[in-house]
Design an enzyme around this catalytic site. Structure first.
Site, PDB file in Angstrom:
ATOM      1  N   ASP A  67       0.822  -1.211   0.000  1.00 45.27           N
ATOM      2  CA  ASP A  67       0.000   0.000   0.000  1.00 45.27           C
ATOM      3  C   ASP A  67       0.855   1.260   0.000  1.00 45.27           C
ATOM      4  O   ASP A  67       2.077   1.203   0.186  1.00 45.27           O
ATOM      5  CB  ASP A  67      -0.974  -0.006   1.193  1.00 45.27           C
ATOM      6  CG  ASP A  67      -0.294  -0.361   2.512  1.00 45.27           C
ATOM      7  OD1 ASP A  67       0.954  -0.314   2.587  1.00 45.27           O
ATOM      8  OD2 ASP A  67      -0.996  -0.676   3.474  1.00 45.27           O
ATOM      9  N   ASN A 134      -7.552  -1.665  14.186  1.00 43.92           N
ATOM     10  CA  ASN A 134      -8.963  -1.918  13.877  1.00 43.92           C
ATOM     11  C   ASN A 134      -9.144  -3.182  13.034  1.00 43.92           C
ATOM     12  O   ASN A 134     -10.210  -3.429  12.502  1.00 43.92           O
ATOM     13  CB  ASN A 134      -9.563  -0.708  13.140  1.00 43.92           C
ATOM     14  CG  ASN A 134      -8.868  -0.440  11.806  1.00 43.92           C
ATOM     15  OD1 ASN A 134      -7.923  -1.128  11.434  1.00 43.92           O
ATOM     16  ND2 ASN A 134      -9.347   0.554  11.086  1.00 43.92           N
ATOM     17  N   HIS A 136      -7.422  -3.931  10.255  1.00 46.34           N
ATOM     18  CA  HIS A 136      -7.153  -3.813   8.815  1.00 46.34           C
ATOM     19  C   HIS A 136      -5.886  -4.568   8.429  1.00 46.34           C
ATOM     20  O   HIS A 136      -4.996  -4.791   9.255  1.00 46.34           O
ATOM     21  CB  HIS A 136      -7.124  -2.357   8.339  1.00 46.34           C
ATOM     22  CG  HIS A 136      -5.889  -1.565   8.648  1.00 46.34           C
ATOM     23  ND1 HIS A 136      -5.920  -0.204   8.870  1.00 46.34           N
ATOM     24  CD2 HIS A 136      -4.578  -1.901   8.749  1.00 46.34           C
ATOM     25  CE1 HIS A 136      -4.704   0.241   9.081  1.00 46.34           C
ATOM     26  NE2 HIS A 136      -3.866  -0.769   9.023  1.00 46.34           N
ATOM     27  N   GLU A 141      -9.695  -1.286   4.970  1.00 49.88           N
ATOM     28  CA  GLU A 141     -10.326  -0.860   6.215  1.00 49.88           C
ATOM     29  C   GLU A 141     -11.645  -1.603   6.447  1.00 49.88           C
ATOM     30  O   GLU A 141     -12.319  -2.001   5.483  1.00 49.88           O
ATOM     31  CB  GLU A 141     -10.609   0.653   6.148  1.00 49.88           C
ATOM     32  CG  GLU A 141      -9.367   1.527   6.031  1.00 49.88           C
ATOM     33  CD  GLU A 141      -8.584   1.644   7.343  1.00 49.88           C
ATOM     34  OE1 GLU A 141      -8.690   0.765   8.212  1.00 49.88           O
ATOM     35  OE2 GLU A 141      -7.858   2.656   7.488  1.00 49.88           O
TER      36      GLU A 141
END
Ligand code: GLP
Length: 238
Positions: A67, A134, A136, A141
């Protein structure tokens, strides 16, 4: 999905470096999927050490990173291109490295080109992953549905907060990113996720409840046949 518990972060980094070393020794022209974040730094340092000691050689190996922020100048100190240059690429001898272009004028075309390049390389042999607080993976996400292809994603509040520690007040933190999609990640032959620290213990616990939570992207990894999650004791809640 297999879990390996290491006593400390250093042990985790050595364990991961052994997996990389074995991969390289069994296939010199391996295609590696690489990750950023603070977690893989110990692994990268150990790979550099082994490279300098003449134990491993990346001259036939290629890499694809998961990413990149968008938009961001690849030369920006907080770009993932800069991170990889600093921690690994400038210190070892990969034959090629590919990071999504944070300055691409057409982000969708850039994602499509990236997916095509991974496919043309025969897919990823060993994919390294970190874990967001979270849940991810890469910058995929939590959501109710996930694109299979690489995509432009708006970053979640939790992620912006967690990653704000890297940006100074003068450096504008991007709120979007280009991320590898699930099909690129899932086409990897082996996936190794590294997780360290007590702040990840809660999400690690959920990942190993024997349930696929659609709002925890990392729990989708249960659907892949060859995933090793390497945690230290703190991340394991010990
Ligand atoms: C970023 C990256 C992820 C990485 C995560 C965890 O959000 N996009 O690929 O896994 O950070 O980072 P850290 O290792 O610093 O906790």
């Amino acid at each position: 999905m297999k879990k390996v518990v290491c006593d400390t972060y250093d042990d985790l980094s050595l364990f991961a470096a052994d997996i990389f070393t074995r991969q390289l020794k069994s296939k010199a022209d391996s295609v590696f999927g690489l990750a950023t974040g603070s977690t893989p730094i110990g692994l990268y340092d150990e790979l550099v050490r082994r490279y300098n000691a003449g134990e491993i050689d990346f001259s036939n190996a290629r890499s694809f990173n998961l990413d990149e922020y968008y938009p961001i100048d690849p030369g920006h100190p907080q770009s993932y291109r800069s991170f990889m240059e600093k921690h690994l690429f400038s210190r070892v001898n990969f034959s090629s490295t590919r990071v999504l272009d944070g300055e691409a004028s057409n982000p969708h075309a850039e994602c499509a080109a990236y997916d095509a390049e991974v496919e043309a390389a025969g897919g990823i042999d060993l994919q390294l992953l970190g874990l967001g607080v979270n849940g991810h993976i890469a910058f995929i996400e939590p959501d109710t549905s996930y694109p299979l292809a690489s995509y432009l994603v708006e970053l979640a509040g939790d992620t912006l907060k967690a990653n704000s520690r890297f940006f100074t007040e003068d450096e504008k933190q991007p709120t979007s990113a280009l991320s590898a999609g699930l099909s690129t990640i899932f086409s990897s032959k082996h996936i190794m996720m590294l997780v360290t620290g007590a702040n990840k213990a809660e999400v690690i616990k959920k990942m190993f409840e024997g349930v696929v939570y659609t709002d925890i992207p990392a729990s989708l990894l249960h659907l892949h046949p060859n995933v090793t999650v390497v945690v230290d004791k703190a991340a394991n809640g010990e």
